[in-house]
Design an enzyme around this catalytic site. Sequence first.
Site, PDB file in Angstrom:
ATOM      1  N   ASN A   1      15.229  60.511  32.506  1.00  0.00           N
ATOM      2  CA  ASN A   1      16.495  60.522  33.258  1.00  0.00           C
ATOM      3  C   ASN A   1      17.443  60.197  32.974  1.00  0.00           C
ATOM      4  O   ASN A   1      17.815  59.340  32.228  1.00  0.00           O
ATOM      5  CB  ASN A   1      16.188  59.600  34.683  1.00  0.00           C
ATOM      6  CG  ASN A   1      17.403  59.370  35.451  1.00  0.00           C
ATOM      7  OD1 ASN A   1      18.154  58.304  35.026  1.00  0.00           O
ATOM      8  ND2 ASN A   1      17.205  59.936  36.890  1.00  0.00           N
TER       9      ASN A   1
ATOM     10  N   GLY B   1      16.931  55.544  33.792  1.00  0.00           N
ATOM     11  CA  GLY B   1      17.896  55.353  34.045  1.00  0.00           C
ATOM     12  C   GLY B   1      17.837  55.654  32.038  1.00  0.00           C
ATOM     13  O   GLY B   1      18.958  54.583  31.492  1.00  0.00           O
TER      14      GLY B   1
ATOM     15  N   THR C   1       8.922  52.840  44.043  1.00  0.00           N
ATOM     16  CA  THR C   1       9.214  51.681  44.392  1.00  0.00           C
ATOM     17  C   THR C   1       7.557  50.973  44.786  1.00  0.00           C
ATOM     18  O   THR C   1       7.539  49.495  43.961  1.00  0.00           O
ATOM     19  CB  THR C   1      10.364  51.045  45.562  1.00  0.00           C
ATOM     20  OG1 THR C   1      11.462  50.933  44.995  1.00  0.00           O
ATOM     21  CG2 THR C   1       9.694  49.430  45.780  1.00  0.00           C
TER      22      THR C   1
ATOM     23  N   CYS D   1      25.884  58.133  40.121  1.00  0.00           N
ATOM     24  CA  CYS D   1      25.878  56.951  38.917  1.00  0.00           C
ATOM     25  C   CYS D   1      28.187  57.416  38.918  1.00  0.00           C
ATOM     26  O   CYS D   1      28.276  58.856  40.290  1.00  0.00           O
ATOM     27  CB  CYS D   1      26.473  57.329  37.521  1.00  0.00           C
ATOM     28  SG  CYS D   1      24.710  58.249  36.930  1.00  0.00           S
TER      29      CYS D   1
HETATM   30  C1  LIG Z   1      14.469  49.119  40.129  1.00  0.00           C
HETATM   31  C2  LIG Z   1      14.826  50.667  40.923  1.00  0.00           C
HETATM   32  C3  LIG Z   1      15.492  51.554  39.635  1.00  0.00           C
HETATM   33  C4  LIG Z   1      16.194  52.088  40.162  1.00  0.00           C
HETATM   34  N1  LIG Z   1      16.642  53.430  38.316  1.00  0.00           N
HETATM   35  C5  LIG Z   1      17.156  54.553  38.568  1.00  0.00           C
HETATM   36  C6  LIG Z   1      17.630  55.008  37.384  1.00  0.00           C
HETATM   37  O1  LIG Z   1      17.628  54.727  36.527  1.00  0.00           O
HETATM   38  N2  LIG Z   1      17.483  56.842  38.052  1.00  0.00           N
HETATM   39  C7  LIG Z   1      17.376  57.115  38.976  1.00  0.00           C
HETATM   40  O2  LIG Z   1      18.104  58.289  39.117  1.00  0.00           O
HETATM   41  N3  LIG Z   1      17.392  55.970  39.977  1.00  0.00           N
HETATM   42  C8  LIG Z   1      16.703  55.395  39.795  1.00  0.00           C
HETATM   43  N4  LIG Z   1      16.305  54.358  41.177  1.00  0.00           N
HETATM   44  C9  LIG Z   1      15.773  55.114  41.692  1.00  0.00           C
HETATM   45  C10 LIG Z   1      14.594  55.558  41.972  1.00  0.00           C
HETATM   46  O3  LIG Z   1      13.760  56.560  41.691  1.00  0.00           O
HETATM   47  C11 LIG Z   1      13.820  56.469  43.659  1.00  0.00           C
HETATM   48  O4  LIG Z   1      15.190  57.535  43.344  1.00  0.00           O
HETATM   49  C12 LIG Z   1      14.168  55.384  44.867  1.00  0.00           C
HETATM   50  O5  LIG Z   1      14.078  54.174  44.402  1.00  0.00           O
HETATM   51  C13 LIG Z   1      13.702  56.166  45.887  1.00  0.00           C
HETATM   52  O6  LIG Z   1      12.337  56.488  45.631  1.00  0.00           O
HETATM   53  P1  LIG Z   1      10.479  55.084  46.162  1.00  0.00           P
HETATM   54  O7  LIG Z   1      10.579  54.570  47.716  1.00  0.00           O
HETATM   55  O8  LIG Z   1       9.823  55.284  45.463  1.00  0.00           O
HETATM   56  O9  LIG Z   1      11.218  54.264  45.089  1.00  0.00           O
HETATM   57  C14 LIG Z   1      15.781  53.038  40.777  1.00  0.00           C
HETATM   58  C15 LIG Z   1      15.611  52.385  42.163  1.00  0.00           C
HETATM   59  C16 LIG Z   1      14.658  50.712  41.792  1.00  0.00           C
HETATM   60  C17 LIG Z   1      14.096  50.762  42.703  1.00  0.00           C
END
Ligand SMILES: Cc1cc2nc3c(=O)[nH]c(=O)nc-3n(C[C@H](O)[C@H](O)[C@H](O)COP(=O)(O)O)c2cc1C
Length: 311
Positions: free
Chosen positions: A109, A56, A276, A140
């Site tokens: 992003n 992000g 993740t 956000c």
């Molecule tokens: C540590 C961490 C940081 C994240 N930072 C962002 C971010 O900066 N912008 C965003 O849109 N989503 C962010 N996410 C969300 C992920 O991109 C994703 O939408 C969410 O974790 C679900 O997918 P997953 O279960 O495969 O992780 C973040 C997730 C995690 C775990």
Amino acid sequence: MANCKPTTTGNVNLAVEVAGMRMKNPMLTASGTFGFGEEFADFIDLEQLGGFIVKGTTLEPREGNPYPRMAETPSGMLNAVGLQNKGVDHFISEIYPRIKDLDTNILVNVSGARIEDYVAVAEKLALLDRIPAIEVNISCPNVKQGGMAFGTTTEGAAAVTSAIRKAWPRTLIVKLSPNVTSIADIAKAAEGAGADSVSLINTLMGMAVDVERRRPCLSTVTGGLSGAAVRPVAVRMVWQVAKAVKIPVIGLGGISSGRDAIEFMLAGARAVQIGTANFIDPQVTVKAIEWMADWCVRHGVSDINDIVGEI
Ligand SMILES: Cc1cc2nc3c(=O)[nH]c(=O)nc-3n(C[C@H](O)[C@H](O)[C@H](O)COP(=O)(O)O)c2cc1C
């Protein structure tokens, strides 16, 4: 733009297109879980991915939230990192020159606290010719609306989307929050305001308590839940959104294998993201791509596009 030669295994075509962005296969990485890509270059060949989405990025640098800001939960994790990043100018001057020539799609992003901030970031990124798409994080908090996330109302989602649409000429992906009553309505609002694609889901709001310390596990008390625990919720939402909009849908939330990726595609996703699960196995993306190709062979599928939204 990158050449993006399609991934073909045997006679199987894995190449997909998301609103003008050609991808060699449907596999992307999720923002915030894959750094700037470079961090994973020792583990995988980044050019095997359909693309990757960098963390992000905001107009000004952000330090993020105080620690502790991560907690493990059953089959998932809670995070409250709070968009820690060095700002868009740092990305443009320091990171972009190092990654721009990779033969894969590099997406940014975009996050913000005001609509003007999102627009300013999009305008700066529009000057970079190797960024085919941006993904706009509308989860956000909007500082002008008491911290309520843009993406929790149809009006908020439409306002931020239409403002960025004017500043961003290429593929515009709006990333939806699952913390809403009807995600299909939010998706339709984004589509109506000019989004080329929607991606979902961002993290689900959760909370965990350390019962020995009798304190919340996170400094912010609540945080975003991700990982395998959220997958059935994400699949359901992708299925609902894919039925509600005409634009392509990108699915994510708890994907940790090729099997999971195929599940999302059958439910309506044109492409997928792994988040993740990269923390557990940094090679999970390339293993999943291989598994998807094998699955296609086993099922007599010659073009992966044919299974999108089969359910
Ligand atoms: C540590 C961490 C940081 C994240 N930072 C962002 C971010 O900066 N912008 C965003 O849109 N989503 C962010 N996410 C969300 C992920 O991109 C994703 O939408 C969410 O974790 C679900 O997918 P997953 O279960 O495969 O992780 C973040 C997730 C995690 C775990």
